[in-house]
Design a protein around this motif. Structure first.
Motif, PDB file in Angstrom:
ATOM      1  N   LEU A 132      25.718 -26.578 -58.113  1.00 52.15           N
ATOM      2  CA  LEU A 132      24.438 -27.176 -57.734  1.00 52.15           C
ATOM      3  C   LEU A 132      24.359 -27.458 -56.244  1.00 52.15           C
ATOM      4  N   ALA A 133      25.479 -27.738 -55.604  1.00 50.60           N
ATOM      5  CA  ALA A 133      25.471 -28.065 -54.178  1.00 50.60           C
ATOM      6  C   ALA A 133      25.432 -26.828 -53.288  1.00 50.60           C
ATOM      7  N   ALA A 134      25.810 -25.666 -53.788  1.00 49.23           N
ATOM      8  CA  ALA A 134      25.868 -24.448 -52.972  1.00 49.23           C
ATOM      9  C   ALA A 134      24.529 -24.085 -52.339  1.00 49.23           C
ATOM     10  N   PRO A 135      23.407 -24.081 -53.075  1.00 48.89           N
ATOM     11  CA  PRO A 135      22.134 -23.746 -52.425  1.00 48.89           C
ATOM     12  C   PRO A 135      21.726 -24.747 -51.351  1.00 48.89           C
ATOM     13  N   ILE A 136      22.043 -25.991 -51.549  1.00 50.59           N
ATOM     14  CA  ILE A 136      21.691 -27.025 -50.568  1.00 50.59           C
ATOM     15  C   ILE A 136      22.458 -26.796 -49.271  1.00 50.59           C
ATOM     16  N   ILE A 137      23.709 -26.444 -49.376  1.00 54.57           N
ATOM     17  CA  ILE A 137      24.532 -26.218 -48.194  1.00 54.57           C
ATOM     18  C   ILE A 137      24.058 -24.985 -47.428  1.00 54.57           C
ATOM     19  N   THR A 138      23.650 -23.942 -48.123  1.00 52.01           N
ATOM     20  CA  THR A 138      23.235 -22.720 -47.439  1.00 52.01           C
ATOM     21  C   THR A 138      21.929 -22.892 -46.680  1.00 52.01           C
ATOM     22  N   PHE A 139      21.068 -23.810 -47.096  1.00 43.93           N
ATOM     23  CA  PHE A 139      19.796 -24.014 -46.420  1.00 43.93           C
ATOM     24  C   PHE A 139      19.822 -25.210 -45.467  1.00 43.93           C
ATOM     25  N   ALA A 140      20.953 -25.755 -45.183  1.00 47.22           N
ATOM     26  CA  ALA A 140      21.040 -26.958 -44.363  1.00 47.22           C
ATOM     27  C   ALA A 140      20.542 -26.725 -42.937  1.00 47.22           C
ATOM     28  N   GLN A 141      21.082 -25.744 -42.248  1.00 50.65           N
ATOM     29  CA  GLN A 141      20.686 -25.468 -40.872  1.00 50.65           C
ATOM     30  C   GLN A 141      20.368 -23.990 -40.718  1.00 50.65           C
ATOM     31  N   THR A 142      19.119 -23.612 -40.925  1.00 48.53           N
ATOM     32  CA  THR A 142      18.760 -22.213 -40.775  1.00 48.53           C
ATOM     33  C   THR A 142      18.243 -21.912 -39.380  1.00 48.53           C
ATOM     34  N   ALA A 143      17.626 -22.866 -38.717  1.00 45.63           N
ATOM     35  CA  ALA A 143      17.075 -22.650 -37.380  1.00 45.63           C
ATOM     36  C   ALA A 143      18.032 -23.189 -36.322  1.00 45.63           C
ATOM     37  N   THR A 144      18.000 -22.550 -35.177  1.00 45.60           N
ATOM     38  CA  THR A 144      18.830 -23.040 -34.084  1.00 45.60           C
ATOM     39  C   THR A 144      18.155 -24.244 -33.453  1.00 45.60           C
ATOM     40  N   PRO A 145      18.925 -25.210 -33.005  1.00 42.42           N
ATOM     41  CA  PRO A 145      18.318 -26.392 -32.400  1.00 42.42           C
ATOM     42  C   PRO A 145      17.682 -26.059 -31.049  1.00 42.42           C
ATOM     43  N   LEU A 146      16.687 -26.833 -30.680  1.00 39.50           N
ATOM     44  CA  LEU A 146      16.010 -26.629 -29.406  1.00 39.50           C
ATOM     45  C   LEU A 146      16.857 -27.165 -28.261  1.00 39.50           C
ATOM     46  N   THR A 147      16.743 -26.531 -27.121  1.00 35.60           N
ATOM     47  CA  THR A 147      17.434 -27.035 -25.939  1.00 35.60           C
ATOM     48  C   THR A 147      16.584 -28.125 -25.296  1.00 35.60           C
ATOM     49  N   ARG A 148      17.181 -28.852 -24.392  1.00 38.39           N
ATOM     50  CA  ARG A 148      16.461 -29.918 -23.690  1.00 38.39           C
ATOM     51  C   ARG A 148      15.280 -29.347 -22.907  1.00 38.39           C
ATOM     52  N   THR A 149      15.479 -28.194 -22.293  1.00 38.06           N
ATOM     53  CA  THR A 149      14.419 -27.558 -21.515  1.00 38.06           C
ATOM     54  C   THR A 149      13.251 -27.157 -22.406  1.00 38.06           C
ATOM     55  N   GLN A 150      13.536 -26.660 -23.614  1.00 38.69           N
ATOM     56  CA  GLN A 150      12.474 -26.278 -24.536  1.00 38.69           C
ATOM     57  C   GLN A 150      11.675 -27.497 -24.991  1.00 38.69           C
TER      58      GLN A 150
END
Length: 101
Positions: free
Chosen positions: A14-32
């Motif tokens: 049950l936890a496997a799908p949650i872990i795979t979708f945790a961080q799909t996008a890259t975080p924004l930089t300070r400049t962005q």
């Protein structure tokens, strides 16, 4: 023993799908983030303004910004040109000591 093993397997399944979708996008930089804030301020959004309708304020500013960007992208041709693959001729100066042999 078998009951606890089953519980671990079920929990992992049950936890496997949650872990795979945790961080799909890259975080924004300070400049962005700073660029986004400047863009929102350009349409009238002020993050320092304390109001009771916070989500509506920023959503309205984002909508204005999207409208402005859509309007500017559908403008007329400004007559720009590109010279892809063009190499300007090199002038050969015979008077320079570097080229004289």
């Amino acid at each position: 023993m078998k009951g606890s093993l089953k519980a671990i397997v079920v929990a992992a399944t049950l936890a496997a799908p949650i872990i795979t979708f945790a961080q799909t996008a890259t975080p924004l930089t300070r400049t962005q983030v700073q660029a986004q804030l400047r863009a929102l301020r350009s349409v009238g959004y002020d993050p320092a303004n304390v109001s009771n309708n916070y989500p509506a304020d920023i959503q309205a500013a984002e909508a204005k910004l999207a409208d402005r960007q859509a309007a500017s992208s559908m403008g007329s041709d400004v007559g720009g040109s590109s010279a892809s693959g063009y190499r300007p001729p090199v002038s050969r100066l015979k008077s320079e000591s570097t080229y004289s042999h």
